[in-house]
Design a protein around this motif. Structure first.
Motif, PDB file in Angstrom:
ATOM      1  N   LYS A 100      22.657  39.107  53.606  1.00 39.01           N
ATOM      2  CA  LYS A 100      22.440  38.155  54.702  1.00 39.01           C
ATOM      3  C   LYS A 100      21.997  36.782  54.209  1.00 39.01           C
ATOM      4  O   LYS A 100      22.267  35.778  54.856  1.00 39.01           O
ATOM      5  CB  LYS A 100      21.442  38.725  55.719  1.00 39.01           C
ATOM      6  N   ASP A 101      21.350  36.709  53.043  1.00 43.97           N
ATOM      7  CA  ASP A 101      20.909  35.426  52.498  1.00 43.97           C
ATOM      8  C   ASP A 101      22.054  34.624  51.875  1.00 43.97           C
ATOM      9  O   ASP A 101      21.885  33.444  51.560  1.00 43.97           O
ATOM     10  CB  ASP A 101      19.819  35.627  51.439  1.00 43.97           C
ATOM     11  N   TYR A 102      23.209  35.244  51.660  1.00 44.34           N
ATOM     12  CA  TYR A 102      24.354  34.601  51.011  1.00 44.34           C
ATOM     13  C   TYR A 102      25.549  34.456  51.953  1.00 44.34           C
ATOM     14  O   TYR A 102      26.619  34.029  51.538  1.00 44.34           O
ATOM     15  CB  TYR A 102      24.767  35.396  49.775  1.00 44.34           C
ATOM     16  N   GLU A 103      25.349  34.808  53.195  1.00 49.23           N
ATOM     17  CA  GLU A 103      26.422  34.797  54.177  1.00 49.23           C
ATOM     18  C   GLU A 103      26.930  33.378  54.432  1.00 49.23           C
ATOM     19  O   GLU A 103      26.170  32.414  54.403  1.00 49.23           O
ATOM     20  CB  GLU A 103      25.874  35.389  55.482  1.00 49.23           C
ATOM     21  N   GLY A 104      28.246  33.262  54.661  1.00 45.98           N
ATOM     22  CA  GLY A 104      28.830  31.982  55.028  1.00 45.98           C
ATOM     23  C   GLY A 104      29.120  31.045  53.866  1.00 45.98           C
ATOM     24  O   GLY A 104      29.487  29.887  54.080  1.00 45.98           O
ATOM     25  N   LEU A 105      28.994  31.506  52.643  1.00 46.46           N
ATOM     26  CA  LEU A 105      29.218  30.662  51.467  1.00 46.46           C
ATOM     27  C   LEU A 105      30.579  30.892  50.807  1.00 46.46           C
ATOM     28  O   LEU A 105      30.887  30.277  49.787  1.00 46.46           O
ATOM     29  CB  LEU A 105      28.100  30.895  50.439  1.00 46.46           C
ATOM     30  N   GLY A 106      31.373  31.804  51.353  1.00 49.53           N
ATOM     31  CA  GLY A 106      32.692  32.086  50.796  1.00 49.53           C
ATOM     32  C   GLY A 106      32.674  33.036  49.608  1.00 49.53           C
ATOM     33  O   GLY A 106      33.708  33.266  48.977  1.00 49.53           O
ATOM     34  N   ILE A 107      31.531  33.598  49.315  1.00 45.55           N
ATOM     35  CA  ILE A 107      31.383  34.465  48.134  1.00 45.55           C
ATOM     36  C   ILE A 107      32.196  35.740  48.280  1.00 45.55           C
ATOM     37  O   ILE A 107      32.940  36.120  47.375  1.00 45.55           O
ATOM     38  CB  ILE A 107      29.898  34.781  47.876  1.00 45.55           C
ATOM     39  N   VAL A 108      32.064  36.417  49.398  1.00 43.73           N
ATOM     40  CA  VAL A 108      32.764  37.694  49.565  1.00 43.73           C
ATOM     41  C   VAL A 108      34.274  37.461  49.707  1.00 43.73           C
ATOM     42  O   VAL A 108      35.072  38.289  49.277  1.00 43.73           O
ATOM     43  CB  VAL A 108      32.163  38.543  50.708  1.00 43.73           C
ATOM     44  N   THR A 109      34.683  36.318  50.243  1.00 39.71           N
ATOM     45  CA  THR A 109      36.110  36.000  50.322  1.00 39.71           C
ATOM     46  C   THR A 109      36.702  35.872  48.916  1.00 39.71           C
ATOM     47  O   THR A 109      37.739  36.472  48.612  1.00 39.71           O
ATOM     48  CB  THR A 109      36.336  34.696  51.118  1.00 39.71           C
ATOM     49  N   LYS A 110      36.035  35.115  48.045  1.00 44.71           N
ATOM     50  CA  LYS A 110      36.518  34.928  46.675  1.00 44.71           C
ATOM     51  C   LYS A 110      36.427  36.241  45.895  1.00 44.71           C
ATOM     52  O   LYS A 110      37.345  36.591  45.152  1.00 44.71           O
ATOM     53  CB  LYS A 110      35.711  33.832  45.971  1.00 44.71           C
ATOM     54  N   ALA A 111      35.343  36.976  46.058  1.00 47.72           N
ATOM     55  CA  ALA A 111      35.191  38.258  45.357  1.00 47.72           C
ATOM     56  C   ALA A 111      36.287  39.229  45.779  1.00 47.72           C
ATOM     57  O   ALA A 111      36.855  39.934  44.935  1.00 47.72           O
ATOM     58  CB  ALA A 111      33.810  38.851  45.631  1.00 47.72           C
ATOM     59  N   THR A 112      36.614  39.259  47.058  1.00 40.17           N
ATOM     60  CA  THR A 112      37.684  40.129  47.553  1.00 40.17           C
ATOM     61  C   THR A 112      39.013  39.741  46.918  1.00 40.17           C
ATOM     62  O   THR A 112      39.780  40.611  46.483  1.00 40.17           O
ATOM     63  CB  THR A 112      37.760  40.076  49.092  1.00 40.17           C
ATOM     64  N   GLU A 113      39.292  38.456  46.830  1.00 39.26           N
ATOM     65  CA  GLU A 113      40.521  37.983  46.185  1.00 39.26           C
ATOM     66  C   GLU A 113      40.608  38.467  44.736  1.00 39.26           C
ATOM     67  O   GLU A 113      41.645  38.974  44.298  1.00 39.26           O
ATOM     68  CB  GLU A 113      40.565  36.455  46.207  1.00 39.26           C
ATOM     69  N   LEU A 114      39.508  38.342  43.999  1.00 41.65           N
ATOM     70  CA  LEU A 114      39.500  38.764  42.597  1.00 41.65           C
ATOM     71  C   LEU A 114      39.649  40.279  42.454  1.00 41.65           C
ATOM     72  O   LEU A 114      40.353  40.759  41.566  1.00 41.65           O
ATOM     73  CB  LEU A 114      38.228  38.275  41.905  1.00 41.65           C
ATOM     74  N   VAL A 115      38.991  41.031  43.326  1.00 42.86           N
ATOM     75  CA  VAL A 115      39.116  42.489  43.298  1.00 42.86           C
ATOM     76  C   VAL A 115      40.558  42.887  43.604  1.00 42.86           C
ATOM     77  O   VAL A 115      41.135  43.740  42.921  1.00 42.86           O
ATOM     78  CB  VAL A 115      38.113  43.171  44.266  1.00 42.86           C
ATOM     79  N   ILE A 116      41.158  42.259  44.610  1.00 42.55           N
ATOM     80  CA  ILE A 116      42.559  42.564  44.942  1.00 42.55           C
ATOM     81  C   ILE A 116      43.446  42.315  43.732  1.00 42.55           C
ATOM     82  O   ILE A 116      44.256  43.166  43.354  1.00 42.55           O
ATOM     83  CB  ILE A 116      43.039  41.739  46.158  1.00 42.55           C
ATOM     84  N   ASN A 117      43.304  41.154  43.106  1.00 42.47           N
ATOM     85  CA  ASN A 117      44.131  40.832  41.939  1.00 42.47           C
ATOM     86  C   ASN A 117      43.948  41.860  40.831  1.00 42.47           C
ATOM     87  O   ASN A 117      44.925  42.296  40.215  1.00 42.47           O
ATOM     88  CB  ASN A 117      43.811  39.430  41.424  1.00 42.47           C
ATOM     89  N   THR A 118      42.726  42.267  40.592  1.00 44.74           N
ATOM     90  CA  THR A 118      42.433  43.235  39.529  1.00 44.74           C
ATOM     91  C   THR A 118      43.027  44.602  39.830  1.00 44.74           C
ATOM     92  O   THR A 118      43.680  45.202  38.974  1.00 44.74           O
ATOM     93  CB  THR A 118      40.910  43.349  39.317  1.00 44.74           C
ATOM     94  N   ILE A 119      42.816  45.105  41.041  1.00 45.57           N
ATOM     95  CA  ILE A 119      43.312  46.455  41.340  1.00 45.57           C
ATOM     96  C   ILE A 119      44.826  46.485  41.465  1.00 45.57           C
ATOM     97  O   ILE A 119      45.442  47.504  41.171  1.00 45.57           O
ATOM     98  CB  ILE A 119      42.617  47.089  42.562  1.00 45.57           C
ATOM     99  N   ILE A 120      45.425  45.382  41.876  1.00 48.65           N
ATOM    100  CA  ILE A 120      46.893  45.328  41.949  1.00 48.65           C
ATOM    101  C   ILE A 120      47.467  45.357  40.539  1.00 48.65           C
ATOM    102  O   ILE A 120      48.419  46.084  40.247  1.00 48.65           O
ATOM    103  CB  ILE A 120      47.355  44.087  42.738  1.00 48.65           C
ATOM    104  N   GLU A 121      46.889  44.563  39.643  1.00 49.36           N
ATOM    105  CA  GLU A 121      47.361  44.554  38.254  1.00 49.36           C
ATOM    106  C   GLU A 121      47.114  45.897  37.571  1.00 49.36           C
ATOM    107  O   GLU A 121      47.951  46.384  36.823  1.00 49.36           O
ATOM    108  CB  GLU A 121      46.665  43.442  37.476  1.00 49.36           C
ATOM    109  N   THR A 122      45.970  46.494  37.816  1.00 52.74           N
ATOM    110  CA  THR A 122      45.573  47.725  37.141  1.00 52.74           C
ATOM    111  C   THR A 122      46.233  48.964  37.729  1.00 52.74           C
ATOM    112  O   THR A 122      46.700  49.832  36.991  1.00 52.74           O
ATOM    113  CB  THR A 122      44.038  47.892  37.208  1.00 52.74           C
ATOM    114  N   HIS A 123      46.251  49.069  39.056  1.00 55.48           N
ATOM    115  CA  HIS A 123      46.666  50.317  39.706  1.00 55.48           C
ATOM    116  C   HIS A 123      47.989  50.217  40.468  1.00 55.48           C
ATOM    117  O   HIS A 123      48.483  51.238  40.954  1.00 55.48           O
ATOM    118  CB  HIS A 123      45.569  50.808  40.646  1.00 55.48           C
TER     119      HIS A 123
END
Length: 182
Positions: A100-123
């Motif tokens: 809740k202290d980090y909400e609204g900063l775009g962090i989870v949006t960018k992290a989700t993008e990176l996770v998607i890229n990683t799991i798509i490449e890997t799996h």
């Protein structure tokens, strides 16, 4: 994986205290849609046992919980998890939350993008799915910003911790490796 001053890595049992603190700090807002995680992390001891179980699930390739860490404070600030994996297709569901202290900063949006890229490449998943209540505007925003499209609404699809049965929107993203569309 890294961006700005955030690091993303798979959760390890040795990190159970930091994981417990993240859940504890956000428990009230996670109760309804991360009910399983919240119920298994009521105490530090329960959290340690849960993290050991998670390590086994990572090894078995049935669950991949990616923790977002603020490298300045070494604090866990969010989670992007890959769950409900069906290797037959292969497809998986993504879930996420941010402290809740980090909400609204775009962090989870960018992290989700990176996770998607990683799991798509890997799996090489052919499809990823996200489910969200239409009332959860933050989650819907993260989902749409990461290229998912609304596939439909399943009525009375999920029972919250409080016992309310709610509708969930299903969002999908298809990956076409032949045409490099991902």
């Amino acid at each position: 994986m890294q961006f700005k001053n955030y690091k993303i890595s798979l959760l390890e049992a040795s990190q159970s205290v930091a994981f417990f603190n993240l859940i504890e700090h956000n428990r009230a807002r996670l109760e309804d849609f991360f009910a399983g995680t919240v119920s298994r992390t009521q105490t530090l001891e329960e959290t340690l046992q849960y993290c050991k179980l998670i390590e086994q699930r990572i090894e078995d390739k049935t669950y991949f919980p990616f923790i977002i860490i603020d490298e300045k404070t070494h604090r866990f600030v969010g989670l992007v998890d890959v769950k409900n994996i069906d290797w037959n297709i292969p497809k998986a569901e993504l879930g996420s939350f941010i402290d809740k202290d980090y909400e609204g900063l775009g962090i989870v949006t960018k992290a989700t993008e990176l996770v998607i890229n990683t799991i798509i490449e890997t799996h090489r998943f052919k499809k990823l799915l996200c489910r969200a209540s239409s009332r959860n505007l933050g989650s819907v925003s993260v989902i749409l910003k990461n290229g998912f499209e609304l596939e439909g609404t399943i009525r009375r699809d999920y029972k919250t911790t409080k016992g309310e049965i709610v509708d969930l929107n299903y969002y999908g993203r298809i990956f076409d490796y032949k045409n490099k569309e991902y």
